[in-house]
Design an enzyme around this catalytic site. Structure first.
Site, short mmCIF file in Angstrom:
data_model
loop_
_atom_site.label_atom_id
_atom_site.label_comp_id
_atom_site.label_asym_id
_atom_site.label_seq_id
_atom_site.Cartn_x
_atom_site.Cartn_y
_atom_site.Cartn_z
N ARG A 48 11.04 11.30 8.52
CA ARG A 48 11.31 12.20 9.65
C ARG A 48 12.38 11.62 10.58
NH1 ARG A 48 8.05 16.47 10.51
NH2 ARG A 48 6.12 16.62 9.28
N ASP A 172 -1.85 0.15 -7.21
CA ASP A 172 -2.67 -0.89 -6.61
C ASP A 172 -1.85 -2.16 -6.70
OD1 ASP A 172 -4.41 -2.98 -6.05
OD2 ASP A 172 -6.14 -1.96 -6.92
N HIS A 173 -1.28 -2.60 -5.58
CA HIS A 173 -0.29 -3.68 -5.67
C HIS A 173 -0.89 -4.98 -6.19
CE1 HIS A 173 -1.87 -4.75 -1.61
NE2 HIS A 173 -1.51 -5.98 -1.95
N GLU A 211 -9.48 -12.92 4.18
CA GLU A 211 -8.29 -12.74 5.02
C GLU A 211 -8.53 -13.41 6.36
OE1 GLU A 211 -6.34 -8.58 4.30
OE2 GLU A 211 -8.50 -8.27 4.52
N HIS A 235 -9.01 -2.67 -4.41
CA HIS A 235 -8.46 -3.81 -5.14
C HIS A 235 -9.49 -4.54 -6.00
CE1 HIS A 235 -4.87 -3.22 -2.86
NE2 HIS A 235 -5.37 -3.66 -1.73
#
Length: 485
Positions: A48, A172-173, A211, A235
């Site tokens: 945008r 899914d990286h 994490e 994941h």
């Protein structure tokens, strides 16, 4: 359907967004630097944001300043770039975008929707309305798709109305990470592991994603998803599939996906009657991570919340290979260290010939596959402790350690999106997720979430910088197991 050809045009929706600037554009830059992008392939950014081509080039250049210093690669990438501002709900701007797509393509087109999943269906329908779908086009979608099975199906139905399933590449990286590729190579490229890869020889499997960060400005999204949907569905179930699946007949999209879906359909349901025994959920409070004071979750999102930031599960894959083997899944934010790893603990030797202290020293073998922060594989074995052994032979644990940074020091480490982009551009869907996989994963996850609601289960507090609620320790302990720390 005819086989895919390398894309002549990559159209990136959300080209000015955070994911594009942090991961996607740098990955394309690295592929350009190494001469891996198809000759003549163009890259059309759209969002945008009211930018012209020069403005987009300035944004791209700023995003790449810390990636590598390669003026020739930067010039090569810039030559491929174009930009059109468009809103999927604005017919005039989408018509202009469609005209640009038609003018720039000279063969197949890859669309990458780096947007919120709720816009996937509308974006695909807008492409169809302006005649730029059909033969020679395919689309990448970022997971997680939806927030439960019903919303996922609604989005997938809308996309399926425009693109055939073979042309839909769900990202899914984690599947593009080097360590995940090494897991596949380890299992199916070595004869020594496969005979032991079953319930007869394996005691337990642990998959941990820790994490140190909090919600990092994603509070609104995360407060709706939580750790169960954001990490386990998205994941960790894919990692479980790669550990537990049968050997595929070939390393190709259909064969690999067929084996993964068998695993997902073999997961024992965890519902209302099981959640208390098979799951623990938590939410971090204020604490310290790495010696730095950090706020609690409710302070970060700015409102009271019952969203879980930690989940531990005991799962079972009910088939012949894995019957009776618990799979422990654990993920959390604000943990003491950043780590993604898979730990396979083998069964103890059936009988120890070593008496006395040596018998007490005996520990089961373990295989550790670490994906981050560093990629390595460690195999824990028992070895004789050096010495004269006048009071009996002593044993010690030793680790056969393969450090990929050291072993392949001369090879540049690839980030996940480089591999995923290259595969999608070339039409290889092996590392992408098929629709039936997403449906099976959501069905399993939905049952857990419904069980929590039905039993009134709420997150237990844990201090930031710790390993989660104390109750998580007892989850494996009840089976005589312990988390690998």
């Amino acid at each position: 359907m005819p086989p895919s050809r390398p894309a002549s045009l990559l159209t990136l929706f959300g080209a000015t967004g955070d994911l594009a600037r942090r991961m996607l554009l740098p990955s394309l830059y690295d592929l350009e630097a190494d001469g891996l992008l198809p000759a003549g392939m163009r890259i059309l950014g759209t969002a945008r944001s009211e930018l012209d081509r020069e403005g987009f080039i300035n944004l791209v250049t700023a995003s790449l300043k810390d990636v590598r210093n390669d003026d020739a690669a930067l010039r090569g990438l810039i030559e491929r770039l174009d930009y059109r501002a468009a809103g999927i709900d604005d017919a005039a701007s989408m018509q202009a975008l469609a005209e640009a797509i038609t003018a720039l393509r000279s063969g197949d087109v890859l669309y990458h929707l780096s947007t919120a999943p709720k816009f996937y269906g509308a974006a695909c329908q807008a492409l169809a309305a302006h005649g730029v779908n059909g033969e020679g086009t395919r689309v990448m979608l970022e997971k997680p798709i939806g927030s439960d099975l019903a919303s996922s199906n609604a989005i997938n139905d809308a996309v399926a109305g425009v693109f055939d399933e073979d042309c839909i590449y769900r990202v899914d990286h984690y599947l593009g990470k080097e360590g995940v590729q090494n897991l596949i190579a380890l299992r199916f490229g070595n004869s020594m592991f496969e005979p032991l890869w079953n319930a007869r020889h394996i005691e337990q499997v642990q998959i941990t994603v820790g994490e140190t960060v909090g919600v990092e400005g994603r509070g609104d999204y995360y407060d709706e998803s939580g750790a169960l949907r954001d990490m386990i569905q998205n994941h960790m179930l894919q990692l479980l599939c790669l550990v537990a699946m049968e050997p595929p007949a070939r390393f190709d999209p259909a064969a690999v996906r067929n084996e993964k879906i068998k695993v997902l359909r073999s997961l024992r349901p965890i519902g209302r009657d099981e959640v208390a025994a098979e799951s623990v959920i938590g939410q971090y409070s204020a604490g310290a991570v790495g010696g730095v004071a950090v706020p609690g979750y409710v302070e970060e999102v700015g409102r009271p919340s019952g969203t879980e930031t930690f989940v531990a599960l005991r799962a079972h894959v009910d088939n012949w290979r894995w019957s009776g083997v618990p799979f422990y899944l654990r993920t959390g934010k604000r943990m003491p260290a950043r780590s993604t790893e898979i730990y396979i603990q083998f069964r103890k030797v059936p009988y120890s010939i070593f008496g006395g202290a040596a018998a007490a020293d005996m520990q089961p073998n373990g295989l550790l596959i670490r994906l981050q922060p560093e990629e390595r594989i460690g195999l824990t074995l028992m070895s004789k402790t050096p010495g004269l052994d006048r009071n009996g032979l002593r044993l010690s644990q030793v680790v056969l350690d393969l450090d990929f940074h050291q072993e392949f020091a001369s090879t540049r480490k690839r980030v996940a999106y480089e591999r995923l982009y290259l595969d999608a551009i070339e039409g290889n869907g092996t590392l992408f997720v098929r629709r039936d996989e997403t449906e099976a994963a959501w069905a399993w996850i939905d049952a857990i979430a419904a069980g929590w609601r039905a039993t009134g289960m709420t997150p237990r507090p844990y201090q930031a910088g710790t390993c989660g609620p104390a109750a998580a320790v007892t989850l494996p302990d009840r089976r005589g197991h312990a988390w690998r720390e």
